[in-house]
Design an enzyme around this catalytic site. Structure first.
Site, PDB file in Angstrom:
ATOM      1  CE  LYS A 165      28.172  -3.154  -6.194  1.00  0.00           C
ATOM      2  NZ  LYS A 165      28.073  -1.955  -7.015  1.00  0.00           N
TER       3      LYS A 165
ATOM      4  CG  HIS B 215       3.150   3.832   8.659  1.00  0.00           C
ATOM      5  ND1 HIS B 215       3.390   4.668   7.649  1.00  0.00           N
ATOM      6  CD2 HIS B 215       2.747   2.520   8.251  1.00  0.00           C
ATOM      7  CE1 HIS B 215       2.830   4.016   6.385  1.00  0.00           C
ATOM      8  NE2 HIS B 215       2.843   2.894   6.677  1.00  0.00           N
TER       9      HIS B 215
ATOM     10  NE  ARG C 272       6.964   0.976   4.998  1.00  0.00           N
ATOM     11  CZ  ARG C 272       5.514   0.233   5.062  1.00  0.00           C
ATOM     12  NH1 ARG C 272       5.668  -1.004   4.605  1.00  0.00           N
ATOM     13  NH2 ARG C 272       4.663   0.990   5.316  1.00  0.00           N
TER      14      ARG C 272
ATOM     15  NE  ARG D  83      -1.790  -2.243   2.733  1.00  0.00           N
ATOM     16  CZ  ARG D  83      -1.702  -3.605   2.196  1.00  0.00           C
ATOM     17  NH1 ARG D  83      -2.793  -3.950   1.621  1.00  0.00           N
ATOM     18  NH2 ARG D  83      -0.988  -4.500   2.681  1.00  0.00           N
ATOM     19  CB  THR D  84       3.338   2.696   2.285  1.00  0.00           C
ATOM     20  OG1 THR D  84       2.563   2.111   3.354  1.00  0.00           O
ATOM     21  CG2 THR D  84       3.877   3.889   2.613  1.00  0.00           C
TER      22      THR D  84
END
Ligand code: CP
Length: 340
Positions: A78, A127, A99, A49-50
């Site tokens: 790396k 959030h 996120r 969703r986000t």
């Protein structure tokens, strides 16, 4: 416009400005507003969703999007640091949604980048864009953001959507919150201590459901548990189906940030009480509003001085050895990054 990093620095006027803008965009789309602008989505954790609603929002504003491959096909493999990765994405794009499993990562991005940064979820912390779409949904469904009885059910310890929404509802008058969870996964004390409104801590909802205006269900988040035995003990405790409507107000609204994993039966989906899918759709309008407002004008958060190192093992400052930086939240000194 302040960057959307935490509910701690959003005031009621900031929240209402975003909700009003979302309504304006929903009624009058702006398909060319951000032509030639690029959003980066930097997601170090899974999302449907986000991430996709941010991408949809940017396209609907006429802009473009580049994504860091969260499957690991990037130079973190790396040994590049998160901070350097953020710096690179910041040089290539005009605005960033991030996120991360590390609390305070969006704050770190905000500190080192010159472009606007949006917290799309940081570990078990906050959030804030989910909260803004939750508020937009509640306002649409109930016509107000005050004088509501709201029950939160499920994983309230690790549920960042619960932490952010509880803080937001505390900014409006007359709301009462009911936190319903097994003891092991109740709301952390640092959240409860920050609230001024009335609340109750419970293990079951049967005794209070008849008085609720909003039921906010959440998933038990297996990925956040350090002890799998506690997860097994807590999971499956709360499952609602159509029967709940026999003991609730007729206009109860059921929200869920999604994904659901069995806590809401699909037989509730077609009832007028279930609004979790329209709630998810509202995320596009809210994220369009946030991007649009931030692209016009944005303000970076400030911090004061260098001090103690944060003791929160999930904080980005520990992951990247950033040292200590402190701010005041409600006159209490907190880590600049994770606000613990
Ligand atoms: N509500 C929410 O954050 O969903 P995703 O994890 O799918 O983005």
């Amino acid at each position: 416009m302040k960057e959307i990093l935490s509910l701690n620095n959003l005031e009621v006027k900031d929240i209402l400005e975003i909700l009003d803008k979302a309504k304006e965009i929903e009624n009058n789309p702006k398909p060319h507003e951000l032509e030639n602008k690029i959003l980066s989505t930097v997601f170090f954790e899974p999302s449907t969703r986000t991430k996709l609603s941010f991408i949809s929002a940017m396209y609907r504003l006429g802009g473009k999007v580049i994504e860091l491959d969260e499957g690991g096909n990037n130079s973190l493999k790396k040994g590049e640091t998160i901070s350097d990765t953020l710096t690179m994405m910041g040089l290539y794009t005009d605005i960033m949604a991030i996120r991360s499993p590390y609390e305070g990562t969006a704050k770190r991005a905000s500190e080192i980048l010159n472009i606007p940064v949006i917290n799309a979820g940081d570990g078990a912390n906050q959030h804030p864009t989910q909260t803004l779409l939750d508020l937009y949904t509640i306002q649409k469904e109930k016509g107000r953001l005050d004088n509501l009885n709201i029950a939160f059910v499920g994983d309230l310890k690790y549920g960042r959507t619960v932490h952010s929404l509880a803080k937001a509802l505390d900014k409006f008058t007359g709301n009462k919150l009911y936190f319903i969870a097994p003891n092991e996964i109740q709301v952390p004390s640092y959240i409860l201590d920050s609230l001024s409104l009335e609340f109750e801590i419970l293990e079951d909802y049967e005794s209070i459901i008849k008085d609720m205006d909003i039921l906010y269900m959440t998933r038990i988040q297996e990925e956040r548990f350090d002890d799998i035995e506690i997860f097994k003990k807590c999971t499956g405790k709360y499952k609602i189906d159509k029967e709940i409507l026999n003991i609730s107000k007729s206009d109860l609204k059921i929200l869920h940030p999604l994904p659901r994993v069995g806590e809401i039966d699909t037989n509730l989906d077609s009832t007028p009480n279930s609004v979790y899918f329209s709630q998810a759709k509202n995320g596009v309008f809210i994220r369009q509003a946030i991007i649009s407002l931030l692209m016009k004008n944005h303000v970076k958060p400030k911090y004061d001085g260098v001090d103690r190192v944060c003791k929160n093992s999930k904080c980005i400052s520990q992951k990247e050895n950033l040292g200590g930086k402190w701010i005041y939240v409600k006159e209490e000194k907190k880590c600049f990054y994770c606000e613990k």
